[in-house]
Motif scaffolding. Structure first.
Motif, short mmCIF file in Angstrom:
data_model
loop_
_atom_site.label_atom_id
_atom_site.label_comp_id
_atom_site.label_asym_id
_atom_site.label_seq_id
_atom_site.Cartn_x
_atom_site.Cartn_y
_atom_site.Cartn_z
N CYS A 29 16.47 44.02 77.70
CA CYS A 29 15.41 44.28 78.69
C CYS A 29 14.61 42.99 78.92
CB CYS A 29 14.44 45.34 78.17
SG CYS A 29 15.27 46.78 77.50
N GLY A 30 14.00 42.88 80.07
CA GLY A 30 13.16 41.70 80.36
C GLY A 30 13.95 40.42 80.11
N THR A 31 13.32 39.50 79.41
CA THR A 31 13.98 38.22 79.15
C THR A 31 15.30 38.40 78.42
OG1 THR A 31 11.85 37.16 79.02
CG2 THR A 31 13.67 35.98 78.01
N SER A 32 15.36 39.35 77.50
CA SER A 32 16.61 39.55 76.75
C SER A 32 17.73 39.98 77.69
CB SER A 32 16.41 40.59 75.65
OG SER A 32 15.42 40.14 74.75
N ARG A 76 17.79 39.22 80.93
CA ARG A 76 18.08 38.08 81.80
C ARG A 76 19.01 37.11 81.08
NH1 ARG A 76 12.01 38.55 82.66
NH2 ARG A 76 12.01 40.15 84.25
N GLU A 92 9.34 46.44 84.07
CA GLU A 92 9.20 46.68 82.64
C GLU A 92 9.43 48.14 82.24
OE1 GLU A 92 8.62 43.77 80.87
OE2 GLU A 92 8.72 42.90 82.87
N VAL A 98 20.39 43.11 72.66
CA VAL A 98 19.36 42.14 72.23
C VAL A 98 17.99 42.78 72.38
CG1 VAL A 98 18.41 39.83 72.57
CG2 VAL A 98 20.82 40.26 73.11
N SER A 99 17.25 42.83 71.30
CA SER A 99 15.84 43.22 71.38
C SER A 99 15.10 42.39 70.35
CB SER A 99 15.66 44.72 71.11
OG SER A 99 14.30 45.05 71.21
N CYS A 100 14.45 41.33 70.83
CA CYS A 100 13.84 40.36 69.91
C CYS A 100 12.94 41.04 68.89
CB CYS A 100 13.03 39.32 70.69
SG CYS A 100 14.06 38.33 71.75
N GLY A 101 12.14 41.99 69.37
CA GLY A 101 11.18 42.65 68.48
C GLY A 101 11.78 43.88 67.80
N ALA A 111 13.06 47.80 71.85
CA ALA A 111 13.25 48.38 73.18
C ALA A 111 14.03 49.70 73.12
CB ALA A 111 13.99 47.38 74.07
N GLY A 155 3.50 37.56 70.76
CA GLY A 155 4.29 38.52 71.53
C GLY A 155 5.13 37.93 72.65
N SER A 213 7.97 36.72 73.39
CA SER A 213 9.30 36.49 72.79
C SER A 213 10.25 35.80 73.75
CB SER A 213 9.89 37.81 72.31
OG SER A 213 10.00 38.69 73.41
N ARG A 214 9.81 35.62 75.00
CA ARG A 214 10.65 34.86 75.93
C ARG A 214 10.85 33.43 75.42
NH1 ARG A 214 8.44 32.00 80.55
NH2 ARG A 214 6.43 31.08 80.04
N PRO A 216 4.70 39.68 84.11
CA PRO A 216 4.24 40.59 83.04
C PRO A 216 3.49 39.85 81.93
CG PRO A 216 6.60 40.20 82.82
CD PRO A 216 6.17 39.57 84.12
N LYS A 238 5.43 49.38 75.16
CA LYS A 238 5.17 48.26 74.24
C LYS A 238 3.94 47.48 74.70
CE LYS A 238 7.65 44.39 74.51
NZ LYS A 238 8.80 43.46 74.38
C1 S6P Z 1 8.67 38.66 76.54
C2 S6P Z 1 9.09 39.13 77.88
C3 S6P Z 1 9.61 40.58 77.94
C4 S6P Z 1 10.63 40.91 76.84
C5 S6P Z 1 11.12 42.36 76.95
C6 S6P Z 1 12.18 42.70 75.90
O1 S6P Z 1 8.10 37.38 76.58
O2 S6P Z 1 8.01 39.04 78.74
O3 S6P Z 1 10.18 40.75 79.20
O4 S6P Z 1 11.71 40.05 76.96
O5 S6P Z 1 10.04 43.20 76.82
O6 S6P Z 1 11.70 42.52 74.61
P1 S6P Z 1 12.65 42.66 73.37
O7 S6P Z 1 11.78 42.55 72.16
O8 S6P Z 1 13.33 44.00 73.48
O9 S6P Z 1 13.63 41.54 73.44
#
Ligand code: S6P
Length: 525
Positions: free
Chosen positions: A25-28, A30, A68, A96-99, A102, A174, A176-177, A265, A431
């Motif tokens: 999701c999000g950066t992960s 992308r 989001e 992929v979910s950095c934290g 997701a 937070g 994580s990008r 975001p 989140k």
């Molecule tokens: C973080 C970015 C978000 C996260 C997304 C997924 O800097 O703005 O878009 O990538 O929320 O997070 P996660 O922990 O699942 O990789």
């Protein structure tokens, strides 16, 4: 990493019935797209079938815009995975979910665990397993933590894999990008490069590749003064309400698009604040859903779109950054640079070359730019086994670090970061909503319920919560928050001053630098 690389090899042997899916999701998400495309290109070059697919929560529009909410939907995650892998007999799923948080990815991993005959799940994230998110997911019995626990059990027999080195906190809490995104790129590229090579996967090979990223990181930051100058230029543009544009070529251009789209975001930015454009637009991308231009101005991503829609109104207050390499069409770079220079002297470049490359044309471009970060990579990097691909990955990594620094730094200049927290984040999924509520507690010292109440008042722009609002679903609150500017600062100043929403709004209007408004309020509270 070695074992996952071996699994990728099995997929390569049977491309007809097998697939690798990268998702997030999000950066992960992308980066899942970015790497799946890059790996497929490399596979084709090596005469393999392109076996990689990607899934991003929210679909392709999430590649360049802030989407989001789908992150919260585990069923949607599972459905998307099912759809992309329909009919395949063997699927290696990399979520992929950095934290480790997701729900969209939790749903996908759960789906894999329920269909072990076809799917092998790999989870990439950067928290210890016991710190995976434990919050219940509405409408479902899973939590991210419960899925991780099941994966840990299966990992003992290599029916599932967890790649979760702890990276330590992000510089901006937070975000994580930045570090998380870079580590995702390193880990997956190391794994996939090892599996594509015709030689056995070895511990030393993996280690050597990892170390090359360490060198690339040091090399990139050895240019920190020039990067800081870029950051300042971008910061000045944002401070006076003007724009930063990245004009890139190839995958470096795509990284520009990704970096720009994350600012909304993360910093509550407008999509116009930092924008990315890539040469060739959607043709260069090869994304699942094709050309998205008709979806709205955020989806105009080609250099032609820049020339038509942005160039005519550029002034010296806007910053333009060219992102290119020696191997790109340098004549085209020079042509575009000249067009930009006619409108603004605030044009800069980040350029990659290998030691010994002829640089006559680049010199012409440099003369048009008020600053250029020249990365002259040593020859040795390109002598490694994987040659060109390796070189490109290093340059991408370096560009990602530079862009993350520029956009984060610029928003710090703009006052969007307070005590290393993103104070003006959007609260468009669970989140982010929870993060905002925790932030309010931390900064105001008020109780959890008072902070949630303040957040709701800010979202609904009211001084008193009606019964209806208090019982609205979290999804509804998140959805409505999109239309409110500065939700978190509004809520915080309300909490600290006890003023009405109208008064707080006018206070924030008078002090457009949010960090300074926060500091003033905290001092006087
Ligand atoms: C973080 C970015 C978000 C996260 C997304 C997924 O800097 O703005 O878009 O990538 O929320 O997070 P996660 O922990 O699942 O990789």
């Amino acid at each position: 990493l070695m074992e996952v690389a071996e699994r990728v090899r099995l997929i390569l042997k049977d491309p007809q019935d097998s697939l690798v899916v990268l998702s997030g999701c999000g950066t992960s998400g992308r980066l899942a797209f970015f790497m799946a495309s890059g790996f497929n290109r490399e596979l084709q070059r090596l005469n393999y079938a392109p076996v990689c697919s990607y899934v991003i929560a929210g679909g392709d529009r999430a590649l360049f815009s802030s989407q989001e909410a789908p992150e919260d939907d585990p069923t949607l995650g599972a459905l998307c995975l099912k759809k992309v892998s329909e009919g395949k007999k063997r699927v290696l799923f990399v979520g992929v979910s950095c934290g480790l948080s997701a729900p969209f990815v939790a749903g996908q991993l759960d789906f894999c665990l329920r269909h072990p005959d076809v799917y092998t799940p790999v989870l990439v994230g950067f928290n210890p397993a016991h710190q995976a998110r434990k919050e219940p997911i509405p409408g479902c019995t899973l939590t991210f933590h419960s899925v991780v626990t099941r994966m840990e059990e299966l990992a003992k027999t290599q029916k599932a894999f967890l790649i979760n080195p702890a990276l330590g906190p992000e510089a901006i809490s937070g975000s994580s990008r930045m570090k998380g995104g870079s580590a995702t790129k390193i880990l997956l590229e190391v794994v996939f490069s090892a599996s594509f090579s015709r030689t056995p996967v070895t511990f030393n090979g993996i280690l050597q590749h990892m170390r090359s990223y360490e060198k690339a990181l040091d090399f990139t930051y050895s240019h920190s003064e020039e990067i800081a100058a870029l950051m300042e230029a971008a910061g000045r543009s944002l401070q006076c309400g003007r724009q930063v544009c990245y004009l890139g070529w190839g995958s470096l251009g795509l990284l520009g698009l990704i970096d720009a789209s994350e600012c909304k975001p993360t910093f509550g930015a407008d999509h116009e604040d930092i924008r990315g454009f890539v040469s060739g637009g959607y043709k260069e991308l090869g994304n699942n859903e094709g050309d998205l231009t008709l979806m709205g101005p955020e989806f105009s991503i080609s250099h032609d779109d820049f020339l038509d829609g942005v160039l005519p109104r550029l002034t010296d207050a806007d910053t333009v950054l060219l992102l290119y390499s020696h191997s790109d069409d340098v004549d085209e770079v020079a042509k575009l640079a000249r067009r930009v220079r006619e409108k603004t002297s605030n044009i800069h470049a980040a350029y990659h070359q290998t030691d010994g490359d002829a640089a006559a044309k680049q010199d012409d471009i440099n003369k048009l730019c008020s600053s250029t970060v020249i990365f002259t990579w040593p020859q040795e990097a390109s002598k490694l086994k994987s040659g060109n691909a390796h070189r490109l990955m290093q340059r991408e990594f370096s560009t990602k670090l530079l862009l993350n620094a520029v956009s984060t730094g610029a928003h710090i200049f703009k006052g969007k970061v307070f005590k290393n927290y993103m104070i003006d984040l959007q609260v468009t999924n669970s989140k982010l909503y929870r993060r905002a509520a925790r932030l309010l507690q931390k900064l105001s010292g008020h109780s959890e319920s008072e902070c949630e109440e303040a957040l709701l008042k800010a979202i609904y722009q009211v001084d008193k919560l009606s019964e209806d609002i208090a019982t609205c679903s979290l999804e509804m609150n998140q959805c409505l928050s999109v239309s409110v500017v500065q939700v978190v600062p509004l809520a915080l100043v309300c909490l600290l001053t006890g003023c009405s929403m109208k008064e707080v709004e006018s206070r924030l209007e008078q002090q457009p630098i949010v960090r300074e408004a926060m500091e003033t309020c905290l001092k006087s509270s």
